[in-house]
Scaffold this active site. Structure first.
Site, short mmCIF file in Angstrom:
data_model
loop_
_atom_site.label_atom_id
_atom_site.label_comp_id
_atom_site.label_asym_id
_atom_site.label_seq_id
_atom_site.Cartn_x
_atom_site.Cartn_y
_atom_site.Cartn_z
CG ASN A 71 41.37 48.23 33.27
OD1 ASN A 71 41.70 49.23 33.88
ND2 ASN A 71 40.78 47.19 33.86
CG ASP A 94 33.94 42.82 32.44
OD1 ASP A 94 33.57 43.02 33.61
OD2 ASP A 94 33.82 43.66 31.52
CE LYS A 119 59.11 36.32 27.68
NZ LYS A 119 60.38 36.94 27.35
CG ASP A 146 29.64 42.18 39.44
OD1 ASP A 146 29.91 42.92 40.42
OD2 ASP A 146 29.18 42.62 38.38
O1 PMT Z 1 41.40 54.87 37.71
P1 PMT Z 1 41.18 56.10 36.86
O2 PMT Z 1 42.20 56.21 35.74
O3 PMT Z 1 41.06 57.34 37.67
O4 PMT Z 1 39.78 55.89 36.11
C1 PMT Z 1 38.62 55.85 36.89
C2 PMT Z 1 37.55 54.93 36.24
C3 PMT Z 1 37.12 55.52 34.91
C4 PMT Z 1 38.08 53.52 36.05
C5 PMT Z 1 36.35 54.93 37.27
O5 PMT Z 1 35.86 56.24 37.37
C6 PMT Z 1 35.24 54.00 36.79
O6 PMT Z 1 34.36 54.39 36.04
N1 PMT Z 1 35.25 52.72 37.28
C7 PMT Z 1 34.28 51.68 36.88
C8 PMT Z 1 34.71 51.10 35.56
C9 PMT Z 1 33.61 50.25 34.90
O7 PMT Z 1 33.16 50.51 33.86
O8 PMT Z 1 33.18 49.31 35.64
P2 PMT Z 1 32.11 48.19 35.14
O9 PMT Z 1 31.05 48.74 34.30
O10 PMT Z 1 32.90 47.05 34.61
O11 PMT Z 1 31.52 47.81 36.53
C10 PMT Z 1 30.46 48.50 37.16
C11 PMT Z 1 30.69 48.45 38.66
O12 PMT Z 1 30.83 47.08 39.10
C12 PMT Z 1 31.94 49.15 39.12
O13 PMT Z 1 31.63 49.75 40.35
C13 PMT Z 1 32.96 48.04 39.30
O14 PMT Z 1 33.95 48.34 40.30
C14 PMT Z 1 32.08 46.87 39.71
N2 PMT Z 1 32.57 45.56 39.27
C15 PMT Z 1 32.64 45.26 37.94
C16 PMT Z 1 33.07 44.00 37.55
C17 PMT Z 1 33.44 43.05 38.52
N3 PMT Z 1 33.87 41.85 38.18
N4 PMT Z 1 33.39 43.39 39.81
C18 PMT Z 1 32.95 44.62 40.21
O15 PMT Z 1 32.92 44.91 41.39
#
Ligand code: PMT
Length: 400
Positions: free
Chosen positions: A210, A279, A289, A306
């Site tokens: 991403n 995800d 490849k 997660d």
């Molecule tokens: O890196 P930059 O360009 O500066 O951008 C920063 C950012 C926008 C990526 C950052 O500020 C941000 O918002 N990160 C979280 C992105 C997100 O939407 O995460 P999520 O909704 O998929 O997950 C929620 C939380 O669970 C997050 O803390 C994530 O790290 C954690 N998570 C999610 C999925 C997973 N499999 N494991 C996790 O630990």
């Protein structure tokens, strides 16, 4: 930027090729609203003309003790009164020796001795000079005297050799100077941070990832360090240089990141999940490849673990903070995510924040939503760390 820094910085420049980098440092300091007074040694003026700094700071540059442009003839006292700090960058081996001995034979060394504000130095010299026991002794003495030493960094040197001795890059140095003034709200705490994207392989060269740049996670690491914490940064693939004082652990896939977190979380007081973890991962990625042909290619995706949920559900979890990037209804979705993930604190931003230097961050906790005005990520990272320190201080003791 803190008000203390806003007041005035005396930027001292000594003789070395890194003096050219001091021009960029002066420019960045001015951009951050600092009032910069440049003082150069004679040798420094052989590398960069004072006029360069005069143009960048809008102020005359001083080099000599006997300069009659200061009314009372006391430039060595005048410049540091009311200054937030004296920053010597680059600081040559000779100048460090002079400072360590308390010598005062030119304007810059005299004002360093006569100052009543913090002194910060950014050493820059050939790697052998840096490794010389005399320099090591001098630097150790300066640290004992309360002088902040930033760097040097390692890398290719102007002389063609490679090793420690390069002046820290101007942006990093500015962050060090600003960081010096931050309250040490997390002193003695161990903070584990995930940052950046993950990369899930499709074949030997392709993958799913991403747009996360890692900027926010790295800014949070920087802010935690500035608050006095011991920081480990687990980073997905990014082009960023990590803060020098952080322990960096590189990860590629979500599974790598999970393994690194599991290995390190036992020691952690505070866990902050900033990473944009994929995800899904690709089931059975090809080792070779994949060749292009006319058929539709179907990838089978399976959900990734997660990482944050794993940490939250540990028997004795650290204080956990999550992030959420949403493309709509931030307040609603971020709060839902915070409750679902059982988090005391979640930082929400819109997806526009991805790969940008700025963000519009809102902190969600049990007391509600705390929006922060749009600003640089480092500023938001500092507000987040202050909020974490406040909530961490209030958390119930284990067993309550
Ligand atoms: O890196 P930059 O360009 O500066 O951008 C920063 C950012 C926008 C990526 C950052 O500020 C941000 O918002 N990160 C979280 C992105 C997100 O939407 O995460 P999520 O909704 O998929 O997950 C929620 C939380 O669970 C997050 O803390 C994530 O790290 C954690 N998570 C999610 C999925 C997973 N499999 N494991 C996790 O630990």
């Amino acid at each position: 930027m803190s008000d203390t820094v806003k007041k005035r910085i005396v930027l001292g420049i000594t003789g070395g090729i890194a003096a050219y980098k001091a021009a960029e440092l002066a420019r960045l300091m001015m951009k951050r609203g600092m009032d910069v007074q440049v003082v150069m040694t004679d040798s420094a003026t052989r590398f960069v003309a004072p006029l360069t700094f005069q143009a960048l700071t809008g102020k005359p540059v001083f080099t000599g003790l006997w300069d009659d442009r200061i009314d009372n003839g006391m430039a060595h006292v005048e410049f540091t009164r009311g200054a937030a700090a004296v920053v010597v960058a680059p600081a040559s081996a000779d100048f460090l020796a002079k400072l360590a001995q308390g010598r005062a034979d030119d304007l810059l060394s005299t004002l360093c001795l006569a100052r009543d504000c913090p002194l910060m130095v950014a050493p820059a010299m050939n790697r052998q000079m840096w490794d010389n026991p005399a320099t090591k002794r001098n630097v150790a003495q300066l640290k004992r005297d309360g002088v902040a030493v930033f760097g040097p960094a390692s890398g290719e040197q102007a002389c063609g050799e490679e090793g420690f001795g390069r002046m820290v890059e101007p942006e990093e140095l500015l962050a060090d100077v600003e960081g010096y003034f931050q309250p040490k709200l997390l002193a003695g705490r161990k903070v584990l941070i995930t940052a950046g994207p993950t990369f899930e392989a499709i074949d030997a060269v392709r993958g799913i990832t991403n747009r996360s740049s890692g900027k926010m996670g790295y800014a949070v690491a920087r802010a935690a360090l500035d608050a006095g914490a011991e920081v480990t940064l687990i980073s997905g693939p990014t082009c960023l240089a990590p803060p020098a004082a952080a322990k960096l652990v590189k990860a590629v896939s979500a599974q790598d990141m999970l393994t690194a977190v599991n290995d390190l979380v036992g020691e952690t007081d505070i866990f902050i999940g900033v990473a944009a973890v994929a995800d899904y991962y690709v089931l059975n990625p090809s080792e070779q490849k994949i060749k292009k042909d006319a058929h539709i290619l179907t990838l089978e995706l399976a959900p990734n673990p997660d990482i944050l949920a794993n940490v939250v559900n540990l028997p004795n979890p650290p204080f956990c903070v999550g992030f959420a990037a949403e493309s709509e209804s931030l307040f609603e979705f971020a709060e839902i995510k915070r409750h679902r993930k059982k988090l005391p604190l979640l930082a929400g931003n819109l997806v526009e924040a991805i790969d940008s230097d700025e963000s519009e961050l809102t902190l969600f906790d049990d007391e509600g939503a705390h929006p922060l005005p749009r600003g640089p990520k480092i500023q938001h990272a500092r507000s987040l760390i202050a909020h974490i320190a406040k909530l961490y201080g209030r958390r119930p003791a284990a067993g309550e």
